[in-house]
Scaffold this motif. Structure first.
Motif, PDB file in Angstrom:
ATOM      1  N   SER A  50       1.941   4.130  -8.183  1.00  0.00           N
ATOM      2  CA  SER A  50       0.693   4.608  -7.570  1.00  0.00           C
ATOM      3  C   SER A  50       0.631   6.124  -7.690  1.00  0.00           C
ATOM      4  O   SER A  50       1.658   6.786  -7.884  1.00  0.00           O
ATOM      5  CB  SER A  50       0.602   4.177  -6.105  1.00  0.00           C
ATOM      6  OG  SER A  50       1.798   4.472  -5.415  1.00  0.00           O
ATOM      7  N   LYS A  51      -0.544   6.673  -7.560  1.00  0.00           N
ATOM      8  CA  LYS A  51      -0.772   8.094  -7.854  1.00  0.00           C
ATOM      9  C   LYS A  51       0.090   9.033  -7.031  1.00  0.00           C
ATOM     10  O   LYS A  51       0.504  10.093  -7.506  1.00  0.00           O
ATOM     11  CB  LYS A  51      -2.254   8.424  -7.657  1.00  0.00           C
ATOM     12  CG  LYS A  51      -3.155   7.804  -8.716  1.00  0.00           C
ATOM     13  CD  LYS A  51      -4.600   8.190  -8.505  1.00  0.00           C
ATOM     14  CE  LYS A  51      -5.498   7.577  -9.580  1.00  0.00           C
ATOM     15  NZ  LYS A  51      -6.928   7.928  -9.386  1.00  0.00           N
ATOM     16  N   ASN A  52       0.359   8.691  -5.772  1.00  0.00           N
ATOM     17  CA  ASN A  52       1.124   9.605  -4.924  1.00  0.00           C
ATOM     18  C   ASN A  52       2.606   9.253  -4.857  1.00  0.00           C
ATOM     19  O   ASN A  52       3.323   9.730  -3.981  1.00  0.00           O
ATOM     20  CB  ASN A  52       0.540   9.635  -3.511  1.00  0.00           C
ATOM     21  CG  ASN A  52       0.559   8.276  -2.834  1.00  0.00           C
ATOM     22  OD1 ASN A  52       0.699   7.255  -3.508  1.00  0.00           O
ATOM     23  ND2 ASN A  52       0.398   8.269  -1.518  1.00  0.00           N
ATOM     24  N   GLN A  85      -2.783   2.116 -12.682  1.00  0.00           N
ATOM     25  CA  GLN A  85      -3.937   2.759 -12.061  1.00  0.00           C
ATOM     26  C   GLN A  85      -5.249   2.541 -12.821  1.00  0.00           C
ATOM     27  O   GLN A  85      -6.278   3.118 -12.460  1.00  0.00           O
ATOM     28  CB  GLN A  85      -3.698   4.276 -11.941  1.00  0.00           C
ATOM     29  CG  GLN A  85      -2.819   4.675 -10.785  1.00  0.00           C
ATOM     30  CD  GLN A  85      -1.346   4.489 -11.118  1.00  0.00           C
ATOM     31  OE1 GLN A  85      -0.860   5.050 -12.091  1.00  0.00           O
ATOM     32  NE2 GLN A  85      -0.648   3.730 -10.306  1.00  0.00           N
ATOM     33  N   ILE A 129       0.859  -1.183   0.000  1.00  0.00           N
ATOM     34  CA  ILE A 129       0.000   0.000   0.000  1.00  0.00           C
ATOM     35  C   ILE A 129       0.897   1.236   0.000  1.00  0.00           C
ATOM     36  O   ILE A 129       1.816   1.324   0.819  1.00  0.00           O
ATOM     37  CB  ILE A 129      -0.910   0.028   1.251  1.00  0.00           C
ATOM     38  CG1 ILE A 129      -1.832  -1.209   1.223  1.00  0.00           C
ATOM     39  CG2 ILE A 129      -1.739   1.297   1.297  1.00  0.00           C
ATOM     40  CD1 ILE A 129      -2.669  -1.353   2.476  1.00  0.00           C
ATOM     41  N   PRO A 130       0.644   2.195  -0.926  1.00  0.00           N
ATOM     42  CA  PRO A 130      -0.407   2.198  -1.948  1.00  0.00           C
ATOM     43  C   PRO A 130      -0.064   1.267  -3.108  1.00  0.00           C
ATOM     44  O   PRO A 130       1.015   0.699  -3.153  1.00  0.00           O
ATOM     45  CB  PRO A 130      -0.433   3.655  -2.396  1.00  0.00           C
ATOM     46  CG  PRO A 130       0.984   4.112  -2.218  1.00  0.00           C
ATOM     47  CD  PRO A 130       1.476   3.421  -0.977  1.00  0.00           C
ATOM     48  N   GLY A 142      -1.980  -1.503  -4.152  1.00  0.00           N
ATOM     49  CA  GLY A 142      -2.982  -2.561  -4.100  1.00  0.00           C
ATOM     50  C   GLY A 142      -2.706  -3.759  -4.979  1.00  0.00           C
ATOM     51  O   GLY A 142      -3.640  -4.446  -5.412  1.00  0.00           O
TER      52      GLY A 142
END
Length: 443
Positions: A332-334, A377, A233-234, A236
């Motif tokens: 991941s997005k961040n 994503q 995480i992040p 998934g």
């Protein structure tokens, strides 16, 4: 008979120096994972003038890559009909184009690397459902993918036809990759423990004393090519992937085939030649569950190749994505400086080169025309997600020895004498040490 891959004899040439990390360092790009995806990515980045280092918790080329059947093809099962149905024509066309480019790149490099590369026609066959192949062929026509149809095959199975694509290839992956490795900067027995923004904490063991030392590698960009990503995480990935095992035997002096073959049914067999050997694959199952294994292959060999010697046996493990398209791109997005390449769905050779091409473009220019196709994503909404989550829940509440990844109950694998996780595919040796990730700690 040797319980190892036919490729292992080509690992550890005298010219391949084992390198150990002994200080904190900086680099433009750090690649974590020394298999084919990591090596190809590092090679392309270095050729583009980017400072790049690979680290691996063990030795390069001694993980999943050594257990391949080494087929280079853009025919990944009945994939084009699936992509066309789910994402429409444009995405299916892109999938074809990037994998075609990957094959062309392998052939270009092989011109100067002795790696036993042979151009072959790749066939997917069916034993009971001709319509599946006809539906796939219809999509080929829409995408302008040239193909051939073969009614009779050279494999010892009664088929209902085979769909072929010319100009594909097979090779010796270790010969190929060790030539590239000798040109790269890398550290072995260097385990990445944690990633904090641009800093990665690396643990090393000093020789026979097994004294753990810790160093930091600082990099502007970090790429995870660890088969199954090390960060839960992040991202998934524990929910959107599962792992599957398949088995291979190398049969000496079996008849030569006119191409490479694979069944459209995941429980069928695959065939390719290498020198005097026939590589017969099959017996697959989800990791941590019961399946055919080696016994299925031995039985088939005794029936159809009677009197021929099985010289090698080995098993492969593959990460399976939700929609059968790999996850290649920003993790991941961040975490915009963290990239990933995983979920190759049993097609690691072509997908690894495709990943290297896409990641090179994204790292250098910040974008790639294929980034949406492979985006990690993209939507989670897929029937396989429910299957993955239900399996994980059932194995978390089930009693038994626990996986150190996310606590699922392990299953004993009597054929390979290992503890296997049915949730995410971690595997442990009988004494409890980690054999396959995503688990980091032993039992």
């Amino acid at each position: 008979m040797q319980r190892e891959s036919i490729w292992e004899q080509y690992i550890n040439s005298p010219n391949n120096e084992r390198k150990k990390l002994q200080k904190d360092i900086r680099t433009d790009v750090l690649i974590i994972g020394g298999g084919i995806a990591g090596i190809l990515c590092a090679y392309r980045l270095k050729k583009a003038g980017v400072s790049c280092i690979i680290v691996d918790k063990g030795n390069l080329l001694e993980g999943v890559t050594r257990n391949t059947t080494a087929k280079i093809t853009l025919q990944h099962g009945l994939i084009y009909e699936k992509i066309h149905k789910t994402y429409h024509k444009e995405k299916a066309k892109q999938y074809y184009e990037i994998n075609k480019t990957a094959i062309e790149e392998y052939k270009r490099l092989a011109e100067s690397i002795p790696c036993d590369m042979e151009e072959k026609t790749a066939y997917i066959y069916t034993t009971n459902d001709r319509r599946k192949l006809e539906t796939e062929a219809a999509v080929y026509e829409k995408l302008k993918i040239p193909y051939i149809w073969q009614e009779d095959t050279s494999i010892p199975i009664q088929t209902c036809g085979a769909l072929g694509i010319k100009g594909q290839a097979q090779f010796n992956p270790i010969k190929f990759l060790q030539s590239l490795v000798n040109q790269l900067d890398y550290y072995e027995n260097a385990e990445a423990l944690d990633i904090e923004d641009k800093k990665t904490i690396i643990k090393t063991d000093k020789g026979r004393e097994k004294v753990s030392k810790y160093f930091t590698i600082t990099a502007e960009q970090i790429v995870l090519t660890t088969h199954f990503p090390m960060i839960n995480i992040p991202g998934g990935y524990f929910a959107k992937m599962y792992q599957q095992r398949s088995y291979v035997t190398a049969i000496q002096n079996a008849p030569k085939l006119d191409g490479m073959y694979i069944d459209e049914n995941e429980h069928g067999f695959s065939f390719r030649n290498y020198g005097d050997y026939l590589l017969l694959g099959g017996g697959g199952h989800k990791t941590g569950t019961k399946g055919g294994g080696y016994e299925v292959l031995r039985k088939f060999a005794s029936q159809h190749y009677a009197g021929k010697k099985i010289s090698y046996e080995w098993a492969a493990q593959d990460c399976m994505s939700l929609d059968k398209i790999p996850y290649i791109g920003i993790h991941s997005k961040n975490r915009s400086n963290l990239y990933v390449a995983t979920g190759f769905n049993k097609w690691g050779m072509t997908s690894a080169m495709a990943a290297a091409i896409v990641l090179e473009e994204m790292i250098i220019s910040g974008k790639s025309m294929y980034e949406q196709l492979f985006s990690p994503q993209r939507s989670f909404i897929h029937p396989q997600l429910a299957v993955n989550l239900t399996s994980a829940l059932g194995n978390i509440i089930r009693p038994g020895k626990r996986c150190t990844h996310m606590g699922c109950a392990l299953r004993w694998n009597p054929q390979e004498r290992t503890w296997d996780c049915p949730c995410h595919g971690s595997r442990f040796r009988e004494e409890g040490t980690v054999l396959e990730n995503p688990a980091k700690r032993g039992l």
